[in-house]
Design a protein around this motif. Structure first.
Motif, PDB file in Angstrom:
ATOM      1  N   HIS A  26      54.081  -9.706   8.824  1.00 26.20           N
ATOM      2  CA  HIS A  26      54.138 -10.938   8.040  1.00 26.20           C
ATOM      3  C   HIS A  26      55.396 -11.708   8.422  1.00 26.20           C
ATOM      4  O   HIS A  26      56.395 -11.119   8.860  1.00 26.20           O
ATOM      5  CB  HIS A  26      54.137 -10.610   6.534  1.00 26.20           C
ATOM      6  CG  HIS A  26      54.031 -11.836   5.690  1.00 26.20           C
ATOM      7  ND1 HIS A  26      55.135 -12.467   5.159  1.00 26.20           N
ATOM      8  CD2 HIS A  26      52.953 -12.564   5.328  1.00 26.20           C
ATOM      9  CE1 HIS A  26      54.720 -13.546   4.482  1.00 26.20           C
ATOM     10  NE2 HIS A  26      53.407 -13.626   4.565  1.00 26.20           N
ATOM     11  N   TYR A  28      57.696 -12.793   6.766  1.00 21.96           N
ATOM     12  CA  TYR A  28      58.926 -12.449   6.035  1.00 21.96           C
ATOM     13  C   TYR A  28      59.635 -11.223   6.602  1.00 21.96           C
ATOM     14  O   TYR A  28      60.678 -10.818   6.084  1.00 21.96           O
ATOM     15  CB  TYR A  28      58.625 -12.166   4.558  1.00 21.96           C
ATOM     16  CG  TYR A  28      58.254 -13.372   3.730  1.00 21.96           C
ATOM     17  CD1 TYR A  28      58.532 -14.664   4.141  1.00 21.96           C
ATOM     18  CD2 TYR A  28      57.657 -13.210   2.486  1.00 21.96           C
ATOM     19  CE1 TYR A  28      58.184 -15.749   3.364  1.00 21.96           C
ATOM     20  CE2 TYR A  28      57.312 -14.296   1.699  1.00 21.96           C
ATOM     21  CZ  TYR A  28      57.572 -15.562   2.140  1.00 21.96           C
ATOM     22  OH  TYR A  28      57.244 -16.632   1.362  1.00 21.96           O
ATOM     23  N   ASP A  42      50.799 -15.600   8.506  1.00 19.26           N
ATOM     24  CA  ASP A  42      50.809 -15.618   7.044  1.00 19.26           C
ATOM     25  C   ASP A  42      49.686 -14.705   6.575  1.00 19.26           C
ATOM     26  O   ASP A  42      48.944 -14.137   7.395  1.00 19.26           O
ATOM     27  CB  ASP A  42      50.705 -17.052   6.486  1.00 19.26           C
ATOM     28  CG  ASP A  42      49.381 -17.744   6.744  1.00 19.26           C
ATOM     29  OD1 ASP A  42      48.410 -17.082   7.158  1.00 19.26           O
ATOM     30  OD2 ASP A  42      49.299 -18.970   6.522  1.00 19.26           O
ATOM     31  N   SER A  43      49.534 -14.547   5.267  1.00 21.33           N
ATOM     32  CA  SER A  43      48.561 -13.548   4.813  1.00 21.33           C
ATOM     33  C   SER A  43      47.127 -13.919   5.181  1.00 21.33           C
ATOM     34  O   SER A  43      46.323 -13.037   5.453  1.00 21.33           O
ATOM     35  CB  SER A  43      48.701 -13.233   3.326  1.00 21.33           C
ATOM     36  OG  SER A  43      49.221 -14.276   2.618  1.00 21.33           O
ATOM     37  N   MET A  66      49.065  -6.114   1.447  1.00 23.56           N
ATOM     38  CA  MET A  66      48.635  -6.653   2.746  1.00 23.56           C
ATOM     39  C   MET A  66      48.002  -5.533   3.585  1.00 23.56           C
ATOM     40  O   MET A  66      46.953  -5.730   4.206  1.00 23.56           O
ATOM     41  CB  MET A  66      49.820  -7.264   3.497  1.00 23.56           C
ATOM     42  CG  MET A  66      50.400  -8.474   2.781  1.00 23.56           C
ATOM     43  SD  MET A  66      51.813  -9.165   3.677  1.00 23.56           S
ATOM     44  CE  MET A  66      52.114 -10.624   2.674  1.00 23.56           C
ATOM     45  N   TYR A 119      44.538 -14.295  -6.176  1.00 23.05           N
ATOM     46  CA  TYR A 119      45.436 -14.479  -5.034  1.00 23.05           C
ATOM     47  C   TYR A 119      45.397 -13.153  -4.273  1.00 23.05           C
ATOM     48  O   TYR A 119      45.291 -12.078  -4.883  1.00 23.05           O
ATOM     49  CB  TYR A 119      46.833 -14.773  -5.590  1.00 23.05           C
ATOM     50  CG  TYR A 119      47.893 -15.206  -4.608  1.00 23.05           C
ATOM     51  CD1 TYR A 119      47.592 -15.761  -3.380  1.00 23.05           C
ATOM     52  CD2 TYR A 119      49.244 -15.081  -4.956  1.00 23.05           C
ATOM     53  CE1 TYR A 119      48.598 -16.177  -2.510  1.00 23.05           C
ATOM     54  CE2 TYR A 119      50.251 -15.490  -4.102  1.00 23.05           C
ATOM     55  CZ  TYR A 119      49.918 -16.026  -2.872  1.00 23.05           C
ATOM     56  OH  TYR A 119      50.912 -16.435  -2.015  1.00 23.05           O
ATOM     57  N   ASN A 121      47.613 -11.563  -3.127  1.00 19.18           N
ATOM     58  CA  ASN A 121      48.712 -10.720  -3.622  1.00 19.18           C
ATOM     59  C   ASN A 121      48.230  -9.985  -4.878  1.00 19.18           C
ATOM     60  O   ASN A 121      48.615 -10.306  -6.009  1.00 19.18           O
ATOM     61  CB  ASN A 121      49.946 -11.565  -3.970  1.00 19.18           C
ATOM     62  CG  ASN A 121      50.527 -12.297  -2.776  1.00 19.18           C
ATOM     63  OD1 ASN A 121      49.786 -12.762  -1.918  1.00 19.18           O
ATOM     64  ND2 ASN A 121      51.841 -12.398  -2.724  1.00 19.18           N
ATOM     65  N   SER A 140      47.831 -18.397  -0.001  1.00 17.69           N
ATOM     66  CA  SER A 140      48.544 -19.644  -0.268  1.00 17.69           C
ATOM     67  C   SER A 140      48.080 -20.747   0.691  1.00 17.69           C
ATOM     68  O   SER A 140      48.279 -21.921   0.432  1.00 17.69           O
ATOM     69  CB  SER A 140      50.049 -19.426  -0.146  1.00 17.69           C
ATOM     70  OG  SER A 140      50.373 -19.084   1.165  1.00 17.69           O
ATOM     71  N   HIS A 212      60.441 -16.749  -5.505  1.00 18.42           N
ATOM     72  CA  HIS A 212      60.184 -18.193  -5.433  1.00 18.42           C
ATOM     73  C   HIS A 212      60.527 -18.926  -6.725  1.00 18.42           C
ATOM     74  O   HIS A 212      60.717 -20.142  -6.707  1.00 18.42           O
ATOM     75  CB  HIS A 212      58.738 -18.447  -5.011  1.00 18.42           C
ATOM     76  CG  HIS A 212      58.513 -18.142  -3.557  1.00 18.42           C
ATOM     77  ND1 HIS A 212      58.166 -16.893  -3.115  1.00 18.42           N
ATOM     78  CD2 HIS A 212      58.657 -18.921  -2.448  1.00 18.42           C
ATOM     79  CE1 HIS A 212      58.076 -16.905  -1.792  1.00 18.42           C
ATOM     80  NE2 HIS A 212      58.371 -18.124  -1.360  1.00 18.42           N
ATOM     81  N   HIS A 235      57.320 -23.282  -0.551  1.00 18.79           N
ATOM     82  CA  HIS A 235      56.104 -22.466  -0.640  1.00 18.79           C
ATOM     83  C   HIS A 235      55.439 -22.739  -2.004  1.00 18.79           C
ATOM     84  O   HIS A 235      56.135 -22.970  -2.997  1.00 18.79           O
ATOM     85  CB  HIS A 235      56.504 -20.978  -0.508  1.00 18.79           C
ATOM     86  CG  HIS A 235      55.348 -20.069  -0.252  1.00 18.79           C
ATOM     87  ND1 HIS A 235      54.555 -19.584  -1.270  1.00 18.79           N
ATOM     88  CD2 HIS A 235      54.837 -19.569   0.901  1.00 18.79           C
ATOM     89  CE1 HIS A 235      53.606 -18.809  -0.734  1.00 18.79           C
ATOM     90  NE2 HIS A 235      53.753 -18.783   0.573  1.00 18.79           N
ATOM     91  N   GLU A 237      54.311 -20.854  -4.197  1.00 15.94           N
ATOM     92  CA  GLU A 237      54.629 -19.947  -5.304  1.00 15.94           C
ATOM     93  C   GLU A 237      55.793 -20.506  -6.122  1.00 15.94           C
ATOM     94  O   GLU A 237      56.199 -19.916  -7.131  1.00 15.94           O
ATOM     95  CB  GLU A 237      54.990 -18.555  -4.767  1.00 15.94           C
ATOM     96  CG  GLU A 237      53.771 -17.801  -4.261  1.00 15.94           C
ATOM     97  CD  GLU A 237      54.125 -16.505  -3.549  1.00 15.94           C
ATOM     98  OE1 GLU A 237      55.262 -16.023  -3.674  1.00 15.94           O
ATOM     99  OE2 GLU A 237      53.250 -15.978  -2.846  1.00 15.94           O
ATOM    100  N   SER A 251      51.845 -22.716   2.871  1.00 13.19           N
ATOM    101  CA  SER A 251      52.044 -21.293   3.191  1.00 13.19           C
ATOM    102  C   SER A 251      53.176 -21.121   4.210  1.00 13.19           C
ATOM    103  O   SER A 251      53.684 -22.097   4.777  1.00 13.19           O
ATOM    104  CB  SER A 251      50.755 -20.726   3.780  1.00 13.19           C
ATOM    105  OG  SER A 251      50.630 -21.162   5.121  1.00 13.19           O
ATOM    106  N   THR A 252      53.508 -19.891   4.491  1.00 14.81           N
ATOM    107  CA  THR A 252      54.585 -19.633   5.456  1.00 14.81           C
ATOM    108  C   THR A 252      54.246 -20.231   6.833  1.00 14.81           C
ATOM    109  O   THR A 252      55.126 -20.772   7.499  1.00 14.81           O
ATOM    110  CB  THR A 252      54.859 -18.119   5.563  1.00 14.81           C
ATOM    111  OG1 THR A 252      53.626 -17.421   5.705  1.00 14.81           O
ATOM    112  CG2 THR A 252      55.558 -17.608   4.324  1.00 14.81           C
TER     113      THR A 252
END
Ligand code: 13P
Ligand code: SF4
Length: 351
Positions: A26, A28, A42-43, A66, A119, A121, A140, A212, A235, A237, A251-252
């Motif tokens: 990911h 991050y 991103d996810s 994930m 989501y 997540n 996202s 966030h 983002h 969130e 999103s990222t």
């Protein structure tokens, strides 16, 4: 004796395993981890990759949900690993499956026909519950499209667990504020105000991402005062009041593209997890000035490190893989497949 070099040991394992191994990371992840990945994303992008992978070993560098999503979408015989099993998304844990089930049951007993939209997540058990009840998943990057889809399925949608992403998506689809209701999920769901829920089209679970939540409207005002003419991208969130003051939100991967497309000489403040902002700052050094809106890190993402990735790869055959209860796989996969089918085209963008 020379100290073990984790980077060399990871690359040696990659050579040894060849096409039998795929490493996903990911955005991050720290640079030390991300540089070993076959794919970063991103996810949504990472979920989309899974059905096309043929590798026997899929190593997911990210948080647990994930890797669990990858395990749900993996083919029989494929094994999914995560370098740190305890790397949990705090927000996903805010919606335990038993409570989500209670809440849906209370709403159904009150006569409400609810389409749940979770989501990504969230746990496999929540995805399975959502799949069972005719709902789907969003990330996202596609929350707007998926919320439109869910709202079209029936009179009420339950968005969980992120209230901020839910409210931001409601803004993007133009859903009036009076048609939104944040549920009171206390007392195992018994505190829900059915009359209020009945009047709303969008019901929201009160979860949030603490990383966030730190980005406040004041952070944006301060950035603009410090650097007049700067751009701010955040983002989804983040709180809707923060999103409202930003120049763009997504999103990222959206954030990465936004920075890439900004003209040379731009000053861009980014409101998301620090590892990504730091990578962008380094990548564009001397060309664009990329700054964190605030220093905010996800301590769970940071649990995945180069040493534990090296250790996993050295001991792959004796390491536990991510297991999803057999009974949860078909309904959870159904929920995810609905999302992948609805969003088969390019990911949606918000600005
Ligand atoms: P993306 O959907 O942008 O990958 O974000 C996932 C996430 O956990 C952000 O906190
Ligand atoms: Fe979860 Fe927030 Fe960390 Fe993303 S940044 S993984 S939402 S806790």
């Amino acid at each position: 004796m020379t100290a073990r070099n984790d980077s060399d040991s990871i690359e040696a394992a990659r050579q040894r395993l060849g096409k039998r191994l795929v490493i996903l990371a990911h955005h991050y992840m720290s640079d030390a981890v991300a540089r070993h990945a076959d794919y970063t994303g991103d996810s949504l992008e990472l979920s989309r990759r899974i059905p096309d992978l043929d590798a026997e070993y899929i190593v997911f560098c990210g948080v647990f949900f994930m890797a669990e999503t990858a395990a749900i979408l993996a083919k029989p015989g494929q094994k999914v690993f995560i370098p740190e099993m305890n790397s949990r998304c705090v927000m996903s844990d805010m919606a335990p499956a038993w409570l989500a089930r209670n809440v849906l049951d209370v709403l159904a007993a009150g006569g409400l026909h609810v389409t749940p939209l979770t989501y990504v997540n969230s746990s496999a058990a929540v995805k399975a519950l959502v799949g069972e009840r005719g709902g789907s998943v969003c990330t996202s990057a596609n929350a707007k499209v998926m919320l439109e889809w869910a709202l079209a399925q029936g009179p009420h949608t339950l968005f969980l667990p992120d209230v901020r992403l839910g409210l931001n998506s409601a803004d993007w689809v133009g859903l009036p504020k009076e048609l939104r209701h944040i549920l009171d999920i206390r007392e195992h769901g018994k505190a829900i105000m059915l009359e209020k829920a009945r009047q709303a089209q969008l019901l929201l679970w009160p979860g949030q991402c603490v990383i966030h939540s730190r980005f406040k409207p004041e952070s944006i005002r301060k950035a603009r005062a410090e650097s007049p003419g700067c751009k701010v991208v955040v983002h989804p969130e983040c709180h809707p009041n923060t999103v409202a003051l930003a120049d763009a939100c997504g999103s990222t991967s959206f954030i990465i593209k936004y920075v890439a497309e900004a003209p040379e000489g731009s000053v861009i403040y980014v409101g998301t997890e620090w590892n990504l902002v730091n990578r962008l700052a380094g990548q564009y050094k001397g060309v664009k000035d990329v700054r964190p809106l605030l220093y905010s890190t996800c301590s769970n993402m940071e649990k995945v490190t180069e040493p534990n990735l090296a250790c996993l790869l050295e001991n792959l055959d004796s390491s536990p893989c991510v297991e999803v209860d057999e009974a949860l796989i078909p309904p959870a996969r159904m929920a995810l497949t609905r999302m992948l089918e609805v969003c088969a085209g390019p990911a949606s963008r918000h600005a």
